[in-house]
Design a protein around this motif. Structure first.
Motif, PDB file in Angstrom:
ATOM      1  N   GLU A 178      -2.454  -2.858  -6.994  1.00 47.97           N
ATOM      2  CA  GLU A 178      -2.767  -2.346  -8.320  1.00 47.97           C
ATOM      3  C   GLU A 178      -3.046  -0.845  -8.301  1.00 47.97           C
ATOM      4  O   GLU A 178      -2.643  -0.152  -7.393  1.00 47.97           O
ATOM      5  CB  GLU A 178      -3.965  -3.117  -8.895  1.00 47.97           C
ATOM      6  CG  GLU A 178      -3.695  -4.598  -9.079  1.00 47.97           C
ATOM      7  CD  GLU A 178      -2.532  -4.882 -10.016  1.00 47.97           C
ATOM      8  OE1 GLU A 178      -2.376  -4.144 -11.014  1.00 47.97           O
ATOM      9  OE2 GLU A 178      -1.783  -5.835  -9.759  1.00 47.97           O
ATOM     10  N   ASN A 179      -3.781  -0.375  -9.353  1.00 50.47           N
ATOM     11  CA  ASN A 179      -4.127   1.027  -9.551  1.00 50.47           C
ATOM     12  C   ASN A 179      -2.961   1.749 -10.231  1.00 50.47           C
ATOM     13  O   ASN A 179      -1.926   1.140 -10.458  1.00 50.47           O
ATOM     14  CB  ASN A 179      -4.453   1.740  -8.227  1.00 50.47           C
ATOM     15  CG  ASN A 179      -5.623   1.156  -7.493  1.00 50.47           C
ATOM     16  OD1 ASN A 179      -6.551   0.665  -8.099  1.00 50.47           O
ATOM     17  ND2 ASN A 179      -5.579   1.205  -6.185  1.00 50.47           N
ATOM     18  N   LEU A 233      -1.904   2.409  -5.663  1.00 45.97           N
ATOM     19  CA  LEU A 233      -1.086   1.625  -4.740  1.00 45.97           C
ATOM     20  C   LEU A 233       0.380   1.595  -5.174  1.00 45.97           C
ATOM     21  O   LEU A 233       1.266   1.349  -4.355  1.00 45.97           O
ATOM     22  CB  LEU A 233      -1.637   0.213  -4.618  1.00 45.97           C
ATOM     23  CG  LEU A 233      -2.972   0.110  -3.863  1.00 45.97           C
ATOM     24  CD1 LEU A 233      -3.641  -1.230  -4.130  1.00 45.97           C
ATOM     25  CD2 LEU A 233      -2.767   0.321  -2.372  1.00 45.97           C
ATOM     26  N   MET A 234       0.639   1.846  -6.451  1.00 44.06           N
ATOM     27  CA  MET A 234       2.025   1.886  -6.930  1.00 44.06           C
ATOM     28  C   MET A 234       2.842   2.950  -6.210  1.00 44.06           C
ATOM     29  O   MET A 234       4.016   2.744  -5.899  1.00 44.06           O
ATOM     30  CB  MET A 234       2.061   2.134  -8.437  1.00 44.06           C
ATOM     31  CG  MET A 234       1.967   0.884  -9.278  1.00 44.06           C
ATOM     32  SD  MET A 234       3.398  -0.220  -9.057  1.00 44.06           S
ATOM     33  CE  MET A 234       4.718   0.810  -9.718  1.00 44.06           C
ATOM     34  N   THR A 235       2.253   4.094  -5.950  1.00 46.10           N
ATOM     35  CA  THR A 235       2.983   5.128  -5.216  1.00 46.10           C
ATOM     36  C   THR A 235       2.673   5.087  -3.719  1.00 46.10           C
ATOM     37  O   THR A 235       3.525   5.395  -2.902  1.00 46.10           O
ATOM     38  CB  THR A 235       2.667   6.530  -5.767  1.00 46.10           C
ATOM     39  OG1 THR A 235       1.258   6.777  -5.691  1.00 46.10           O
ATOM     40  CG2 THR A 235       3.115   6.657  -7.212  1.00 46.10           C
ATOM     41  N   GLY A 293       0.537 -12.913   0.260  1.00 40.95           N
ATOM     42  CA  GLY A 293      -0.082 -11.744  -0.348  1.00 40.95           C
ATOM     43  C   GLY A 293       0.045 -10.460   0.432  1.00 40.95           C
ATOM     44  O   GLY A 293      -0.495  -9.436   0.033  1.00 40.95           O
ATOM     45  N   ARG A 294       0.771 -10.463   1.536  1.00 40.25           N
ATOM     46  CA  ARG A 294       0.980  -9.247   2.322  1.00 40.25           C
ATOM     47  C   ARG A 294       1.923  -8.300   1.565  1.00 40.25           C
ATOM     48  O   ARG A 294       2.866  -8.745   0.925  1.00 40.25           O
ATOM     49  CB  ARG A 294       1.583  -9.631   3.673  1.00 40.25           C
ATOM     50  CG  ARG A 294       1.936  -8.457   4.559  1.00 40.25           C
ATOM     51  CD  ARG A 294       2.689  -8.936   5.790  1.00 40.25           C
ATOM     52  NE  ARG A 294       1.884  -9.877   6.575  1.00 40.25           N
ATOM     53  CZ  ARG A 294       2.355 -10.526   7.636  1.00 40.25           C
ATOM     54  NH1 ARG A 294       3.607 -10.376   8.013  1.00 40.25           N
ATOM     55  NH2 ARG A 294       1.582 -11.353   8.302  1.00 40.25           N
ATOM     56  N   GLN A 295       1.675  -6.995   1.657  1.00 36.84           N
ATOM     57  CA  GLN A 295       2.610  -6.054   1.042  1.00 36.84           C
ATOM     58  C   GLN A 295       3.979  -6.220   1.682  1.00 36.84           C
ATOM     59  O   GLN A 295       4.107  -6.181   2.911  1.00 36.84           O
ATOM     60  CB  GLN A 295       2.122  -4.615   1.213  1.00 36.84           C
ATOM     61  CG  GLN A 295       1.161  -4.163   0.138  1.00 36.84           C
ATOM     62  CD  GLN A 295      -0.265  -4.015   0.625  1.00 36.84           C
ATOM     63  OE1 GLN A 295      -0.609  -4.510   1.707  1.00 36.84           O
ATOM     64  NE2 GLN A 295      -1.101  -3.362  -0.158  1.00 36.84           N
TER      65      GLN A 295
END
Length: 430
Positions: A201-202, A265-267, A318-320
């Motif tokens: 998020e963020n 976290l998006m970027t 749930g891992r990136q």
């Protein structure tokens, strides 16, 4: 050379699976053509991320570290001590080593051939463009820039000055990510139905609900802010360290989590995972045509011209990572992991399949041979742009149409105003 043997191994690993090396290796030569054996590196921004990069680059025999720059005195001292200690451990000493408070003094040095820029995102474009004009090659941490407009200007500066610019999207140099992208491009999964990308998020809407603190001695806070509007100092923005006793950063600098100072976290993770998704979908140097913000249970969703959706959502454990879902099956890839629903698609879990050493080697070899690196500026820009316009869609809370060629939102004036911001403190990209 060890470099050539390493690249041969990576290519052979994919060829053995009936695949070609995933795209990214371009051999567009710049104006300089003579082979350069030793590359003298200067580091701009010597915080926590730079310390990791310093360790990586100092392992390469073709690299000589000659300079560092930072607005925080104690971090300049730590950098100098670590470089000297590393050379002493080899039984030698650096031929030249200087530290600077102002990065422009480093760029003016004749003892620096190339720079590693690991500053906060809001400084990336300005520092990299200045490096291009100073004829220094660049390893630039991801995300490429803070705004879309900055990325456009950096692409121009790189090409106009014949600069080698490598983006720190090191996953492109790991065999597991290369194999995933190559299989998707080859059609091993059939037509892709959707791509799931987990980044997190963020960004949060404002920097801190914490009380401002006194600026520590030796930190030029105004120089850290640079083009940003005035913000009070908080140690989470530039984590303090100590040399006696030795105490390094206890956290990753939190400037990246807030809209005024970063893209969240998006970027931060999107520059890795959205990058892999677009790579597999053959959308490098291109991008989506629509961005739909989260609505109800539906996550942030991008749509490409062929209709393929890319959904920013958690999946499985749930891992990136990235999950390509096709009509024949799926491939899931993340750091240290590669899985597929198809038994004929597999990758042995060896260290060489999951490490990123080749990324740093590739940058040095690109300088030596005057060629584009595996992640050139245009790819870094298209990835960063997709991350950034996702944040814009979430901020405006409405679907947006995007033109990846013109790189704007068409006649959507409100959305287009989000593509840049007004620099402060007399700083400009010109």
């Amino acid at each position: 050379m060890a470099i050539s043997r390493r690249k041969f191994f990576l290519t052979s690993a994919l060829a053995g699976a009936g695949l070609s090396l995933a795209p990214g290796f371009s051999f567009a030569h710049s104006k300089r053509s003579n082979f350069q054996k030793t590359v003298r590196l200067g580091f701009i921004g010597v915080g926590r991320q730079a310390m990791g990069l310093l360790n990586r680059f100092m392992q390469l025999p073709e690299v000589e570290v000659t300079a560092g720059a930072d607005v925080y005195e104690v971090k300049r001292t730590r950098f100098e001590e670590r470089v000297k200690a590393a050379y002493a451990a080899r039984g030698t000493q650096p031929l030249s080593l200087k530290v600077y408070e102002d990065y422009r003094d480093l760029l003016a040095s004749n003892e620096v051939d190339a720079v590693v820029i690991a500053s906060p995102d809001h400084w990336h474009a300005k520092m990299a463009i200045d490096a291009c004009r100073a004829k220094k090659d660049i390893y630039l941490e991801k995300p490429l820039t803070f705004t879309v407009y900055e990325g456009q200007q950096l692409v121009k500066a790189v090409r106009q000055n014949g600069t080698v610019l490598a983006v720190g999207s090191m996953q492109r140099s790991a065999v597991n990510f290369q194999t995933a992208a190559a299989h998707v491009q080859k059609g091993s999964l059939g037509q892709i139905k959707e791509v799931l990308v987990h980044v997190g998020e963020n960004p949060f809407p404002k920097p801190f609900d914490l009380n401002p603190e006194a600026v520590p001695a030796g930190l030029d806070w105004q120089a850290w802010l640079g083009p940003l509007p005035e913000l009070p100092y908080h140690p989470n923005l530039n984590p303090p360290i100590s040399l006696d006793p030795v105490e390094n950063e206890k956290l990753w600098a939190a400037w990246r989590w807030f809209k005024e100072t970063g893209g969240g976290l998006m970027t931060d993770w999107g520059a890795h995972m959205i990058d892999v998704a677009q790579w597999g979908l053959n959308q490098d140097r291109n991008g989506p045509v629509e961005v739909i913000p989260p609505m109800g249970e539906n996550p942030l969703t991008y749509r490409f011209e062929n209709g393929t959706p890319m959904k920013i959502t958690s999946f499985d454990e749930g891992r990136q990572g990235v999950k390509f879902i096709g009509e024949k099956g799926w491939i899931k890839v993340s750091r240290g992991n590669f899985e597929s629903s198809l038994s004929e698609i597999s990758l042995e879990k060896k260290d060489e399949n999951f490490n990123y050493t080749q990324h740093y080697i590739d940058f040095i070899e690109s300088i030596q041979r005057r060629k584009d690196p595996i992640v050139p500026v245009e790819i870094g820009h298209s990835t960063c742009t997709s991350c950034t316009i996702g944040n814009i869609a979430k901020e405006l809370n409405r679907p947006l149409s995007w033109d990846p060629i013109a790189q704007n939102f068409g006649d959507d004036f409100e959305a287009n105003t989000k593509l840049h911001y007004t620099y402060q403190n007399g700083i400009s990209l010109s």
